[in-house]
Design an enzyme around this catalytic site. Sequence first.
Site, PDB file in Angstrom:
ATOM      1  N   SER A  27       5.008  81.161  39.672  1.00 48.73           N
ATOM      2  CA  SER A  27       3.544  81.204  39.610  1.00 48.73           C
ATOM      3  C   SER A  27       3.026  80.503  38.367  1.00 48.73           C
ATOM      4  O   SER A  27       3.649  80.547  37.309  1.00 48.73           O
ATOM      5  CB  SER A  27       3.051  82.647  39.606  1.00 48.73           C
ATOM      6  N   LYS A  75       6.799  87.881  44.487  1.00 48.11           N
ATOM      7  CA  LYS A  75       5.810  86.793  44.435  1.00 48.11           C
ATOM      8  C   LYS A  75       4.747  86.986  45.519  1.00 48.11           C
ATOM      9  O   LYS A  75       3.562  86.730  45.298  1.00 48.11           O
ATOM     10  CB  LYS A  75       6.497  85.431  44.583  1.00 48.11           C
ATOM     11  N   GLU A 100      -3.502  88.690  43.598  1.00 44.53           N
ATOM     12  CA  GLU A 100      -4.338  87.509  43.286  1.00 44.53           C
ATOM     13  C   GLU A 100      -5.538  87.453  44.241  1.00 44.53           C
ATOM     14  O   GLU A 100      -6.686  87.256  43.811  1.00 44.53           O
ATOM     15  CB  GLU A 100      -3.444  86.268  43.422  1.00 44.53           C
ATOM     16  N   HIS A 149       2.445  89.550  44.261  1.00 44.47           N
ATOM     17  CA  HIS A 149       1.651  88.896  43.205  1.00 44.47           C
ATOM     18  C   HIS A 149       0.459  88.191  43.847  1.00 44.47           C
ATOM     19  O   HIS A 149      -0.686  88.308  43.406  1.00 44.47           O
ATOM     20  CB  HIS A 149       2.536  87.891  42.446  1.00 44.47           C
ATOM     21  N   ASN A 150       0.717  87.450  44.911  1.00 43.16           N
ATOM     22  CA  ASN A 150      -0.364  86.703  45.553  1.00 43.16           C
ATOM     23  C   ASN A 150      -1.355  87.633  46.251  1.00 43.16           C
ATOM     24  O   ASN A 150      -2.552  87.344  46.272  1.00 43.16           O
ATOM     25  CB  ASN A 150       0.211  85.686  46.546  1.00 43.16           C
TER      26      ASN A 150
HETATM   27  C1  6PG Z   1       0.561  80.873  42.019  1.00 42.29           C
HETATM   28  C2  6PG Z   1      -0.330  80.726  43.212  1.00 42.29           C
HETATM   29  C3  6PG Z   1       0.222  79.670  44.126  1.00 42.29           C
HETATM   30  C4  6PG Z   1      -0.779  79.134  45.115  1.00 42.29           C
HETATM   31  C5  6PG Z   1      -1.202  80.106  46.138  1.00 42.29           C
HETATM   32  C6  6PG Z   1      -2.519  79.753  46.785  1.00 42.29           C
HETATM   33  O1  6PG Z   1       0.997  81.994  41.812  1.00 42.29           O
HETATM   34  O2  6PG Z   1       0.770  79.890  41.324  1.00 42.29           O
HETATM   35  O3  6PG Z   1      -0.408  81.920  43.897  1.00 42.29           O
HETATM   36  O4  6PG Z   1       1.380  80.171  44.688  1.00 42.29           O
HETATM   37  O5  6PG Z   1      -1.870  78.595  44.447  1.00 42.29           O
HETATM   38  O6  6PG Z   1      -0.197  80.119  47.095  1.00 42.29           O
HETATM   39  O7  6PG Z   1      -2.593  80.551  47.869  1.00 42.29           O
HETATM   40  P1  6PG Z   1      -3.680  80.413  48.995  1.00 42.29           P
HETATM   41  O8  6PG Z   1      -3.676  78.981  49.469  1.00 42.29           O
HETATM   42  O9  6PG Z   1      -3.225  81.348  50.062  1.00 42.29           O
HETATM   43  O10 6PG Z   1      -4.968  80.799  48.355  1.00 42.29           O
END
Ligand code: 6PG
Length: 471
Positions: free
Chosen positions: A130, A184, A191, A187-188
């Site tokens: 990430s 991960k 996010e 984590h997302n």
């Molecule tokens: C990270 C982000 C990266 C990516 C996402 C965007 O941790 O660096 O999460 O993995 O920017 O996958 O996800 P979406 O396209 O689903 O918003």
Amino acid sequence: MKNVECEIGMIGLGVMGINMVLNFTDHGFSAAGFDKDKAKVGALNKAAEDRKAFGAGSLDEFIKLLKKPRKVMMLVPAGAPVDAVIDELLPYLDPGDMIIDGGNSHFTDTNKRFKELGEKGIHFLGVGISGGESGARFGPSMMPGGPEEAYELVRPIFEAASAKYKNENCVTYLGPGSAGHYVKMVHNGIEYGLMQLISESYDLMKRGFGLSNEQLQKVFSEWNKKELQSFLIEITADIFAKKDDTTGGSLIDKILDEAKQKGTGKWTSEDAMEIQVPLPTIDAAVSMRDMSAYKTEREKASEILYGPDTKIEEDNQPFIKQLESALYFSMVTTYAQGMAMLRSASKEYNYNINLKDVAKIWRGGCIIRAALLEDIRSAFEKNPDLPNLLVDPSLSKQILNRQEDVRAIIKTAVECGIPVPAFAASIGYFDSYRSAWLPANLVQAQRDYFGAHTYERIDEKGTFHTQWNHV
Ligand code: 6PG
């Protein structure tokens, strides 16, 4: 290039791949890179300057550049491209070599690949990475999973390349199999939840108070100096300051309000349902990305359906303070949901994940890095068996004091007709988690009434069925 023996190789020299290679070589490691796109190989050779980075023109050449046992990392889009790379690589590899998938792969794919490659004697690591482009270049948060002895072989490289939080590495071994990719994914999910909460705060200040982009920039940069300090708040402040090159106005106002998604948030919600973990803030965030995509329908509906369309009358300063506090409360509950999911998943999938370590490596480099993560780390350090962050003595004190702010914000939002599903889900999570009693007894009675699904009693052991009506 004949006598070069690179410590690691990278397949996929897109923006993440090339940046990771440069990052590895910044720390003195030698790295080979390969991409089918010759221009990307050329770009690596150009960017390499005097670093030990070598772009290879063919897979054969790439393999010859690697020291044995070979360590091949790939940064390619999740899904079929990962399998395609593995299939092409396999004829070149020997037992004891290692493949590292650094993309956002679904954890079930990682399990499958781990098993298939293990049968061939090839080590496989699934590593969540990430931090986007600049993270890859200057230090990402890295979430490795797979065989621990295999991780040991790349540990020095990963530790050197990872982000640092007060001199501590933002990488650590997380567990077997797909543990890294699972962490991960969550984590997302977090996010998504945080981004939705920040967007709802923006909506309240923009449509509720009519704050200008300049004022919004100031609010978010003030927030970023205090307890909300985090990467997402910081970039939000920057976004409101950005001008559009074409029109000279604020760029944010030119961006179409349809949020896209690559799927990791949805996967988090899907697996939470699967292992029966409540994740309402993250679910709401995924739903709101879906809702945003119905732009044409929303435009038509806006001509038929109406709501209060009221502006917030109060003085905006106390309201903005309340909103800051409500956002902090909701951020805590979002991390609490993600961590509770990791706790359950760790049991379900035998990952043996240490939650303190997860919080530790999320403090720097990743998208959800925030000052709050140090409090979260310390909560799990004090009590590794903490069932939920909401009952940590120090965090609970902080959120108990703020609940009135969240309730007030939601009340105002509802009165003004401004949607705040993630804030509402956050207080709903808090209110249900703190309820010793929930109305699920009625659900049980209904299930037994129409389907003879039985119920349990509070005063007697066993399962019971009642003939509810006499037809
Ligand atoms: C990270 C982000 C990266 C990516 C996402 C965007 O941790 O660096 O999460 O993995 O920017 O996958 O996800 P979406 O396209 O689903 O918003």
